[in-house]
Structures are given as structure tokens and as C-alpha cells.
Design an enzyme around this catalytic site. Structure first.
Site, PDB file in Angstrom:
ATOM      1  N   TYR A 268     -14.177  12.266  -9.039  1.00  7.26           N
ATOM      2  CA  TYR A 268     -13.090  11.122  -9.376  1.00  7.26           C
ATOM      3  C   TYR A 268     -13.276   9.991 -10.197  1.00  7.26           C
ATOM      4  CZ  TYR A 268     -11.856   6.214  -7.478  1.00  7.26           C
ATOM      5  OH  TYR A 268     -11.748   5.365  -7.083  1.00  7.26           O
TER       6      TYR A 268
ATOM      7  N   SER B 265     -11.994   1.489 -11.155  1.00  8.17           N
ATOM      8  CA  SER B 265     -12.941   1.562 -10.409  1.00  8.17           C
ATOM      9  C   SER B 265     -14.184   0.901 -11.761  1.00  8.17           C
ATOM     10  CB  SER B 265     -13.755   2.898 -10.409  1.00  8.17           C
ATOM     11  OG  SER B 265     -15.352   3.010 -10.097  1.00  8.17           O
TER      12      SER B 265
ATOM     13  N   LYS C 264     -10.740   8.316 -13.265  1.00  7.11           N
ATOM     14  CA  LYS C 264     -10.892   6.693 -13.694  1.00  7.11           C
ATOM     15  C   LYS C 264     -10.605   7.092 -15.171  1.00  7.11           C
ATOM     16  CE  LYS C 264      -8.933   5.450  -9.813  1.00  7.11           C
ATOM     17  NZ  LYS C 264      -8.166   4.903  -9.661  1.00  7.11           N
TER      18      LYS C 264
HETATM   19  N1  LIG Z   1     -11.858   1.822  -2.338  1.00 11.19           N
HETATM   20  C1  LIG Z   1     -12.275   1.049  -3.027  1.00 11.19           C
HETATM   21  O1  LIG Z   1     -13.450   0.638  -3.008  1.00 11.19           O
HETATM   22  C2  LIG Z   1     -11.484   1.111  -5.179  1.00 11.19           C
HETATM   23  C3  LIG Z   1     -12.879   0.818  -5.912  1.00 11.19           C
HETATM   24  C4  LIG Z   1     -12.442   1.261  -6.915  1.00 11.19           C
HETATM   25  C5  LIG Z   1     -11.109   1.310  -6.933  1.00 11.19           C
HETATM   26  N2  LIG Z   1     -10.431   2.049  -6.060  1.00 11.19           N
HETATM   27  C6  LIG Z   1      -9.367   2.419  -6.664  1.00 11.19           C
HETATM   28  O2  LIG Z   1      -8.030   1.644  -5.830  1.00 11.19           O
HETATM   29  C7  LIG Z   1      -6.606   2.408  -5.892  1.00 11.19           C
HETATM   30  C8  LIG Z   1      -6.710   2.242  -4.252  1.00 11.19           C
HETATM   31  O3  LIG Z   1      -7.706   2.753  -3.340  1.00 11.19           O
HETATM   32  P1  LIG Z   1      -7.670   2.667  -1.703  1.00 11.19           P
HETATM   33  O4  LIG Z   1      -9.048   2.022  -1.224  1.00 11.19           O
HETATM   34  O5  LIG Z   1      -6.926   1.350  -1.285  1.00 11.19           O
HETATM   35  O6  LIG Z   1      -7.216   3.714  -1.251  1.00 11.19           O
HETATM   36  P2  LIG Z   1      -6.186   4.341  -0.128  1.00 11.19           P
HETATM   37  O7  LIG Z   1      -6.005   5.972  -0.247  1.00 11.19           O
HETATM   38  O8  LIG Z   1      -5.595   3.549   0.832  1.00 11.19           O
HETATM   39  O9  LIG Z   1      -4.998   4.640  -1.138  1.00 11.19           O
HETATM   40  C9  LIG Z   1      -4.357   5.164  -1.966  1.00 11.19           C
HETATM   41  C10 LIG Z   1      -2.494   5.651  -1.469  1.00 11.19           C
HETATM   42  O10 LIG Z   1      -2.659   5.948  -2.953  1.00 11.19           O
HETATM   43  C11 LIG Z   1      -1.265   7.091  -1.654  1.00 11.19           C
HETATM   44  N3  LIG Z   1      -0.915   8.025  -2.654  1.00 11.19           N
HETATM   45  C12 LIG Z   1      -2.248   8.991  -2.569  1.00 11.19           C
HETATM   46  N4  LIG Z   1      -1.582   9.931  -3.811  1.00 11.19           N
HETATM   47  C13 LIG Z   1       0.091   9.136  -3.176  1.00 11.19           C
HETATM   48  C14 LIG Z   1       1.096   9.872  -5.126  1.00 11.19           C
HETATM   49  N5  LIG Z   1       1.085  10.957  -6.263  1.00 11.19           N
HETATM   50  N6  LIG Z   1       2.327   9.466  -4.464  1.00 11.19           N
HETATM   51  C15 LIG Z   1       2.163   7.945  -4.182  1.00 11.19           C
HETATM   52  N7  LIG Z   1       0.883   7.527  -3.242  1.00 11.19           N
HETATM   53  C16 LIG Z   1      -0.360   8.394  -2.881  1.00 11.19           C
HETATM   54  C17 LIG Z   1      -2.268   6.844  -0.936  1.00 11.19           C
HETATM   55  O11 LIG Z   1      -1.324   7.697   0.363  1.00 11.19           O
HETATM   56  C18 LIG Z   1      -2.766   6.065  -0.054  1.00 11.19           C
HETATM   57  O12 LIG Z   1      -1.545   5.295   0.702  1.00 11.19           O
HETATM   58  C19 LIG Z   1      -7.166   3.648  -6.440  1.00 11.19           C
HETATM   59  O13 LIG Z   1      -6.798   3.549  -7.276  1.00 11.19           O
HETATM   60  C20 LIG Z   1      -8.930   3.819  -6.143  1.00 11.19           C
HETATM   61  O14 LIG Z   1      -9.785   4.787  -7.085  1.00 11.19           O
HETATM   62  C21 LIG Z   1     -10.943   1.540  -4.881  1.00 11.19           C
END
Ligand SMILES: NC(=O)c1ccc[n+]([C@@H]2O[C@H](COP(=O)([O-])OP(=O)(O)OC[C@H]3O[C@@H](n4cnc5c(N)ncnc54)[C@H](O)[C@@H]3O)[C@@H](O)[C@H]2O)c1
Length: 332
Positions: A141, A117, A145
Site C-alpha cells: 500500500y 501518506s 503511494k
Molecule cells: N485514512 C488514513 O489513515 C490515511 C492516511 C494517509 C493517507 N490516506 C489516503 O487518503 C485517501 C483517502 O483515504 P480514506 O481513509 O478516506 O479511505 P476511504 O476508503 O474511506 O476512501 C477511499 C474512497 O475511494 C473510493 N475508491 C476506491 N477505488 C476507487 C476507484 N477505482 N474509482 C473511484 N473511487 C474509488 C472508495 O469507494 C472510497 O470512497 C487515500 O488515498 C488514502 O491512501 C489515508
């Protein structure tokens, strides 16, 4: 190529899986469905479980011995929740991820792409951050990362593990086919709150912080279309070995953004251009909110041959289109 996508039922993971499939690859999804939606994975192999479950990882590799790489999108991602429940965030985002990584390395599945992130960076006076800029994440959080990035780099230095950590800035929108998107009806991020105000679900969109040291006093972000982000993962899979070789390292970090900062007032103006007037009010900054940053994206261009192609208006139109379709796909 066959690619394991953890968190592949989530917002970004499902979009990445769609882009992989459209590029002729085969996504295999692992998600515990704690946040993701089963409907986002239709047509692909879905394993429901924890990515830290070593027996499950061995089972998946047994059924898919030809896995070429893993994209690790699974995580807990809600910043205020991470303040209230830090142990859960370190357990899921760091400890369980290490179980996954170690099992993959032991099974010879060493190509690992990690969803990191842009929130790991320290504030920068110019707002521009590149991969070598100082880090100073401000929430548990974001610290999970940074900690996992560092652990991955150490493990890559001492084992066969090879890592590309992709630092996403602020993803918006959905896949063009509207196959999947954000799961929640009222996403808490800024564009989600704008969509809610446009729908009339909240009285107004509150600009939180109007006295910040930016060009118009409001927070600044680098909004990148999630479809562009997803395409970058396809490039990272296809160019994985070449990219690391070119960089001369076992583990590399790459920013994914547009290279442009947009203030909240500019976002509102763009939103109104696309969707019509929205009731606006102003309030104080929320505790812990960052002033913001935009990504220098030269390294992504150099190593992945990737640049964002879609603009802010495209992302807003896509978010609105997804908002109209969401309930039908998610079934809630
Ligand atoms: N959305 C944002 O703004 C953003 C920005 C920077 C980084 N990220 C990173 O991108 C990635 C995806 O984010 P997102 O927005 O799609 O979030 P999201 O919550 O939609 O997706 C995360 C998924 O991980 C699954 N999950 C959580 N814990 C788990 C476990 N222990 N085992 C198996 N599955 C598990 C959840 O069910 C979910 O489907 C994350 O790593 C997040 O930190 C997101």
C-alpha cells in the site's frame, strides 16, 4: 472554485468536500462506492464509477468545464489487504490513477492534489520526518503511494501537470457537523479499537508492542484531526499556483500532521480523560507495525499558510461523537 474530488464518498474525501463547500467552493464527487457511502455525498454532484475510466472523466469535464483542480483521495487503503492482493493495489492506486492524470492533462485540467501518506518515510532516530527525509515504505500500500508520487513528479516535469502531494499522518475524528466520517463500525486503526473497547464490543484494548525504542516503549504516531486535514486541502486549492511558484517547482510534496508525536500509552491516557476508563491489556507488536514518526510541518505553514488547530482531545471527542451518529448517517 469547482473541484473534482475522487474518493469523495470516503472518509477523508467527504470531509475535504465538506470543507470545500463550507469555504464557498463546489465539490464534484467521483467515487465507485467500493468503500465510500452515498450518504456522505448528499447535496453534491456524484458520479459513480472508476476514476481510471477515461470516458467518464471526459463526460465529467464536459458537464463541468469550469473544474479548477482535482483532489485525488480515491484509493484502496487497507495495508494487510495490500499484502494479500498487491496487484489490485498497484492497478487501482497507480495504473488507474495514471489514466486519470493523463486524461486530465490532455483536457487542460492540470492542477492535481494527491492524497499521499506519511507511511512512505524510513524510520528516523529522532522520530521527526521532513519532506526530504529518506523514504522506505514497508507495505505494498505505502509503496503504491511512493510510486505514484514519483510518477506524478516525472509527468509534471515533462507536461503541463502541476502537483501537490500531501503526505497525511494519522487522521482522526470527523467533520464538526458530523456530516460524514469513517464508514466502518469497527475501524481497525488504533483509535477505532479504543472506541470499540470503550463500547464493550471487545474485551480490552490491546497495546501491541511495549518494548519499542520510544519514551514509554509503545508506538508513536502524529494524530491529526481530519477537519484540520480538510482545511489544508482548501488552502492547497486556493493557493495552488502561488505555492508551486514560491517553491519554484512543478510538483511539491507537503507533510500534513501536527508536529507532535503521541505514544499509544499517551493516546490511551487522553482517551480516558475524554471518555472514562477503558479495559487495557498488552501484547507483542503486530508484524509490519512501524515504530512511528511525527511530521515536521514547516513547509505546510510556509507554502499553504496552514497549521493544525485542533488537539488530540478534540479528535478523540469527535471520533466518539461520530461513533454515536455513524449508523444513522450510513444507514447500516
Ligand atoms: N485514512 C488514513 O489513515 C490515511 C492516511 C494517509 C493517507 N490516506 C489516503 O487518503 C485517501 C483517502 O483515504 P480514506 O481513509 O478516506 O479511505 P476511504 O476508503 O474511506 O476512501 C477511499 C474512497 O475511494 C473510493 N475508491 C476506491 N477505488 C476507487 C476507484 N477505482 N474509482 C473511484 N473511487 C474509488 C472508495 O469507494 C472510497 O470512497 C487515500 O488515498 C488514502 O491512501 C489515508
Amino acid at each position: 472554485m469547482k473541484v473534482l474530488v475522487t474518493g469523495g464518498a470516503g472518509y477523508i474525501g467527504s470531509t475535504v468536500a465538506t470543507a470545500l463547500a463550507e469555504a464557498g467552493h463546489v465539490p464534484v464527487v467521483l467515487d465507485d462506492l467500493s468503500r465510500g457511502a452515498r450518504a456522505f455525498t448528499r447535496g453534491w454532484d456524484l458520479y459513480v464509477g472508476d476514476y481510471g475510466d477515461r470516458a467518464l472523466i471526459r463526460h465529467i469535464i464536459g458537464e463541468h468545464p469550469d473544474l479548477h483542480a482535482t483532489i485525488h483521495c480515491g484509493a484502496k487503503i487497507v495495508v494487510p489487504d495490500s499484502v494479500a492482493h498487491p496487484y489490485d493495489y498497484y492497478l487501482t492506486n497507480v495504473s488507474r490513477s495514471l489514466e486519470l492524470v493523463d486524461e486530465l492533462v490532455q483536457r487542460g485540467k492540470a492542477r492535481f492534489i494527491f492524497s499521499s501518506s506519511g507511511s512512505v518515510y524510513a524510520p528516523s532516530d529522532s522520530f521527526e520526518v521532513h519532506e526530504e527525509s529518506p523514504l522506505a515504505p514497508t507495505s505494498p500500500y505505502a509503496r503504491t503511494k511512493m510510486v505514484l508520487e514519483m510518477a506524478l513528479a516525472d509527468i509534471a516535469a515533462g507536461t503541463d501537470l502541476r502537483v501537490i502531494s500531501l503526505r497525511y499522518f494519522n487522521p482522526i475524528g470527523a467533520s464538526p457537523s458530523l456530516r460524514s466520517g469513517t464508514r466502518d463500525a469497527l475501524p481497525s486503526h488504533v483509535l477505532g479499537r479504543l472506541v470499540a473497547a470503550a463500547r464493550g464490543d471487545v474485551e480490552s484494548f490491546v497495546i501491541t508492542g511495549t518494548d519499542l525504542p520510544t519514551r514509554d516503549g509503545t508506538g508513536l504516531r502524529d494524530y491529526v484531526h481530519v477537519w484540520d486535514l480538510a482545511r489544508a486541502h482548501v488552502a492547497a486549492v486556493e493557493r495552488f499556483d502561488d505555492a508551486l511558484q514560491q517553491d519554484g517547482v512543478a510538483s511539491s510534496v507537503i507533510n500534513l500532521g501536527t508536529g507532535q508525536g503521541v505514544t499509544v500509552r499517551e493516546l490511551v491516557a487522553a482517551f480516558e480523560r475524554v471518555s472514562g476508563p477503558v479495559p487495557i491489556s498488552e501484547g507483542p507488536p503486530r508484524p509490519g507495525d512501524a515504530i512511528g514518526a511525527w511530521a515536521n510541518v514547516d513547509k505546510a505553514a510556509r507554502l499553504l499558510g496552514w497549521r493544525s488547530e485542533l488537539g488530540l482531545d478534540d479528535g478523540i471527542a469527535s471520533a466518539l461523537a461520530w461513533d454515536r451518529r455513524r449508523a444513522e448517517v450510513v444507514g447500516e
